[in-house]
Design a protein around this motif. Structure first.
Motif, PDB file in Angstrom:
ATOM      1  N   ASP A 150       0.822  -1.209   0.000  1.00  0.00           N
ATOM      2  CA  ASP A 150       0.000   0.000   0.000  1.00  0.00           C
ATOM      3  C   ASP A 150       0.860   1.265   0.000  1.00  0.00           C
ATOM      4  OD1 ASP A 150      -1.909   1.939   0.261  1.00  0.00           O
ATOM      5  OD2 ASP A 150      -2.698   1.235   2.190  1.00  0.00           O
ATOM      6  N   LEU A 151       0.892   1.942  -1.142  1.00  0.00           N
ATOM      7  CA  LEU A 151       1.627   3.200  -1.283  1.00  0.00           C
ATOM      8  C   LEU A 151       0.724   4.419  -1.147  1.00  0.00           C
ATOM      9  CD1 LEU A 151       3.868   2.162  -4.302  1.00  0.00           C
ATOM     10  CD2 LEU A 151       4.723   2.803  -2.037  1.00  0.00           C
ATOM     11  N   ASP A 152      -0.562   4.220  -0.983  1.00  0.00           N
ATOM     12  CA  ASP A 152      -1.506   5.331  -0.918  1.00  0.00           C
ATOM     13  C   ASP A 152      -1.769   5.810   0.501  1.00  0.00           C
ATOM     14  OD1 ASP A 152      -1.875   5.394  -3.688  1.00  0.00           O
ATOM     15  OD2 ASP A 152      -3.347   3.775  -3.573  1.00  0.00           O
ATOM     16  N   ARG A 153      -1.353   5.041   1.486  1.00  0.00           N
ATOM     17  CA  ARG A 153      -1.450   5.417   2.884  1.00  0.00           C
ATOM     18  C   ARG A 153      -0.061   5.341   3.511  1.00  0.00           C
ATOM     19  NH1 ARG A 153      -5.946   4.447   0.882  1.00  0.00           N
ATOM     20  NH2 ARG A 153      -5.057   2.605  -0.089  1.00  0.00           N
ATOM     21  N   PRO A 154       0.122   5.856   4.720  1.00  0.00           N
ATOM     22  CA  PRO A 154       1.464   5.847   5.336  1.00  0.00           C
ATOM     23  C   PRO A 154       1.835   4.486   5.903  1.00  0.00           C
ATOM     24  CG  PRO A 154      -0.111   6.846   6.831  1.00  0.00           C
ATOM     25  CD  PRO A 154      -0.862   6.593   5.550  1.00  0.00           C
ATOM     26  N   GLN A 155       1.710   3.452   5.086  1.00  0.00           N
ATOM     27  CA  GLN A 155       1.945   2.082   5.530  1.00  0.00           C
ATOM     28  C   GLN A 155       3.381   1.634   5.293  1.00  0.00           C
ATOM     29  OE1 GLN A 155       1.150  -0.214   7.302  1.00  0.00           O
ATOM     30  NE2 GLN A 155       1.137  -2.242   6.397  1.00  0.00           N
ATOM     31  N   LEU A 156       4.092   2.277   4.373  1.00  0.00           N
ATOM     32  CA  LEU A 156       5.448   1.861   4.025  1.00  0.00           C
ATOM     33  C   LEU A 156       6.406   3.015   4.245  1.00  0.00           C
ATOM     34  CD1 LEU A 156       4.574  -0.023   0.712  1.00  0.00           C
ATOM     35  CD2 LEU A 156       5.105  -1.055   2.926  1.00  0.00           C
ATOM     36  N   VAL A 157       7.477   2.772   4.985  1.00  0.00           N
ATOM     37  CA  VAL A 157       8.421   3.837   5.309  1.00  0.00           C
ATOM     38  C   VAL A 157       9.828   3.263   5.410  1.00  0.00           C
ATOM     39  CG1 VAL A 157       7.880   3.565   7.772  1.00  0.00           C
ATOM     40  CG2 VAL A 157       8.973   5.659   6.973  1.00  0.00           C
ATOM     41  N   ALA A 158      10.782   4.003   4.842  1.00  0.00           N
ATOM     42  CA  ALA A 158      12.187   3.576   4.883  1.00  0.00           C
ATOM     43  C   ALA A 158      12.788   3.976   6.225  1.00  0.00           C
ATOM     44  CB  ALA A 158      12.961   4.224   3.734  1.00  0.00           C
ATOM     45  N   VAL A 159      13.274   2.986   6.975  1.00  0.00           N
ATOM     46  CA  VAL A 159      13.862   3.226   8.293  1.00  0.00           C
ATOM     47  C   VAL A 159      15.106   2.354   8.447  1.00  0.00           C
ATOM     48  CG1 VAL A 159      11.657   3.830   9.353  1.00  0.00           C
ATOM     49  CG2 VAL A 159      12.424   1.451   9.388  1.00  0.00           C
ATOM     50  N   SER A 160      15.840   2.578   9.524  1.00  0.00           N
ATOM     51  CA  SER A 160      17.018   1.749   9.763  1.00  0.00           C
ATOM     52  C   SER A 160      16.597   0.300   9.996  1.00  0.00           C
ATOM     53  CB  SER A 160      17.798   2.258  10.978  1.00  0.00           C
ATOM     54  OG  SER A 160      17.062   2.070  12.171  1.00  0.00           O
ATOM     55  N   ALA A 161      17.420  -0.613   9.486  1.00  0.00           N
ATOM     56  CA  ALA A 161      17.128  -2.031   9.673  1.00  0.00           C
ATOM     57  C   ALA A 161      17.076  -2.379  11.154  1.00  0.00           C
ATOM     58  CB  ALA A 161      18.185  -2.874   8.961  1.00  0.00           C
ATOM     59  N   SER A 162      17.932  -1.754  11.960  1.00  0.00           N
ATOM     60  CA  SER A 162      17.967  -2.077  13.384  1.00  0.00           C
ATOM     61  C   SER A 162      16.670  -1.680  14.077  1.00  0.00           C
ATOM     62  CB  SER A 162      19.160  -1.396  14.059  1.00  0.00           C
ATOM     63  OG  SER A 162      19.132   0.004  13.869  1.00  0.00           O
ATOM     64  N   SER A 163      16.101  -0.510  13.732  1.00  0.00           N
ATOM     65  CA  SER A 163      14.851  -0.097  14.377  1.00  0.00           C
ATOM     66  C   SER A 163      13.686  -0.954  13.905  1.00  0.00           C
ATOM     67  CB  SER A 163      14.573   1.386  14.119  1.00  0.00           C
ATOM     68  OG  SER A 163      14.321   1.642  12.740  1.00  0.00           O
ATOM     69  N   ASN A 164      13.684  -1.310  12.636  1.00  0.00           N
ATOM     70  CA  ASN A 164      12.612  -2.144  12.105  1.00  0.00           C
ATOM     71  C   ASN A 164      12.608  -3.513  12.770  1.00  0.00           C
ATOM     72  OD1 ASN A 164      10.471  -2.891  10.297  1.00  0.00           O
ATOM     73  ND2 ASN A 164      11.962  -3.970   9.056  1.00  0.00           N
ATOM     74  N   ARG A 165      13.785  -4.060  12.983  1.00  0.00           N
ATOM     75  CA  ARG A 165      13.870  -5.395  13.569  1.00  0.00           C
ATOM     76  C   ARG A 165      13.599  -5.372  15.066  1.00  0.00           C
ATOM     77  NH1 ARG A 165      18.796  -6.927   9.360  1.00  0.00           N
ATOM     78  NH2 ARG A 165      17.480  -6.355   7.567  1.00  0.00           N
ATOM     79  N   ALA A 166      13.901  -4.227  15.715  1.00  0.00           N
ATOM     80  CA  ALA A 166      13.535  -4.082  17.123  1.00  0.00           C
ATOM     81  C   ALA A 166      12.010  -4.016  17.267  1.00  0.00           C
ATOM     82  CB  ALA A 166      14.172  -2.825  17.714  1.00  0.00           C
ATOM     83  N   LYS A 167      11.363  -3.362  16.322  1.00  0.00           N
ATOM     84  CA  LYS A 167       9.903  -3.250  16.338  1.00  0.00           C
ATOM     85  C   LYS A 167       9.245  -4.597  16.116  1.00  0.00           C
ATOM     86  CE  LYS A 167       6.131  -1.249  13.582  1.00  0.00           C
ATOM     87  NZ  LYS A 167       5.783  -0.279  12.516  1.00  0.00           N
ATOM     88  N   GLY A 168       9.735  -5.365  15.140  1.00  0.00           N
ATOM     89  CA  GLY A 168       9.131  -6.649  14.837  1.00  0.00           C
ATOM     90  C   GLY A 168       7.660  -6.502  14.497  1.00  0.00           C
ATOM     91  N   ASP A 169       6.814  -7.327  15.122  1.00  0.00           N
ATOM     92  CA  ASP A 169       5.373  -7.264  14.845  1.00  0.00           C
ATOM     93  C   ASP A 169       4.613  -6.653  16.017  1.00  0.00           C
ATOM     94  OD1 ASP A 169       5.503  -9.282  16.720  1.00  0.00           O
ATOM     95  OD2 ASP A 169       4.325 -10.732  15.565  1.00  0.00           O
ATOM     96  N   GLN A 170       5.315  -5.869  16.839  1.00  0.00           N
ATOM     97  CA  GLN A 170       4.703  -5.327  18.050  1.00  0.00           C
ATOM     98  C   GLN A 170       3.832  -4.100  17.767  1.00  0.00           C
ATOM     99  OE1 GLN A 170       7.664  -5.761  21.597  1.00  0.00           O
ATOM    100  NE2 GLN A 170       8.911  -5.307  19.800  1.00  0.00           N
ATOM    101  N   ASP A 171       2.786  -3.951  18.558  1.00  0.00           N
ATOM    102  CA  ASP A 171       1.931  -2.777  18.431  1.00  0.00           C
ATOM    103  C   ASP A 171       2.454  -1.670  19.350  1.00  0.00           C
ATOM    104  OD1 ASP A 171       0.626  -2.704  21.076  1.00  0.00           O
ATOM    105  OD2 ASP A 171      -0.501  -4.471  20.454  1.00  0.00           O
TER     106      ASP A 171
END
Length: 216
Positions: A150-171
């Motif tokens: 989904d590119l029409d909503r703010p669903q995709l964002v380029a971030v550091s790999a380390s922060s993305n992996r720290a987030k995982g699937d957490q809310d």
């Protein structure tokens, strides 16, 4: 461009870069990127959207796999959705064909500056596994693919790999960006995605989002 609205100076700078690129007809050698950067909504509207979300316990992960959310789709010659987001969110982009091979990215979650695309992850604002637990388990794979790309909503964002992996699937009740300046935007974007896709939130998740909106 539905996400260009008044809010943080950082978001306005990102928007200005995108507008400049589009005014020049995009980056040479690749199809112009016409998708807007992750953006903002009016905080009052966002609070109203949060109240409209269904509150429910997280569903089972039974049957889940990332393959049930087909990504990344083609988005131009030799270019997929990942490349599209890298090009959209970066500056000084270097291409090989339509594949992003260089540039600079500012990771909103942790304020890191990245100069190698291999250090950049494309984060799903609402993680795929979280979506599965909050309603996407009832979708077919085509709809899940629409969500994952989904590119029409703010669903995709380029971030550091380390922060993305720290987030995982957490809310947001379990993980928040270390950059507190992004808490407002993070909550707004999370809510915008869940509201559009009619995904539920847990009680703890809703409370965390409401708290984060208080930083706006």
């Amino acid at each position: 461009m539905p996400f260009i609205r008044t809010r943080s100076r950082a978001r306005l700078r990102t928007t200005a870069v995108l507008v400049g690129v589009l005014a020049l007809g995009g980056v040479a050698g690749c199809t112009s990127v016409e998708t807007p950067p992750p953006g903002t909504t009016d905080t009052a509207d966002t609070a109203a959207q949060l109240d409209q979300l269904t509150v429910a316990a997280a569903a089972s992960m039974r049957g889940y796999s990332r393959e049930r959310f087909p990504h990344w789709r083609n988005a131009g010659k030799n270019c997929d959705v990942r490349d599209t987001v890298l090009q959209r969110d970066g500056t000084g982009i270097k291409l090989s064909g339509c594949n992003v091979v260089g540039g600079r990215w500012s990771s909103r979650y942790d304020k890191r500056t990245l100069a190698d695309p291999s250090d950049v992850d494309i984060d799903h604002m609402v993680p795929l596994a979280n979506a599965w637990r909050s309603g996407a388990d009832d979708w077919n794979d085509d709809k899940r693919g629409d969500f994952a790309n989904d590119l029409d909503r703010p669903q995709l964002v380029a971030v550091s790999a380390s922060s993305n992996r720290a987030k995982g699937d957490q809310d947001p009740s379990q993980w928040k960006p270390s950059n507190r300046d992004d808490w407002c935007g993070y909550a707004e974007d999370w809510i915008a995605v869940k509201h559009h896709w009619r995904l539920s939130v847990t009680t703890a998740e809703k409370a965390a989002l409401d708290d984060m909106l208080g930083s706006c």
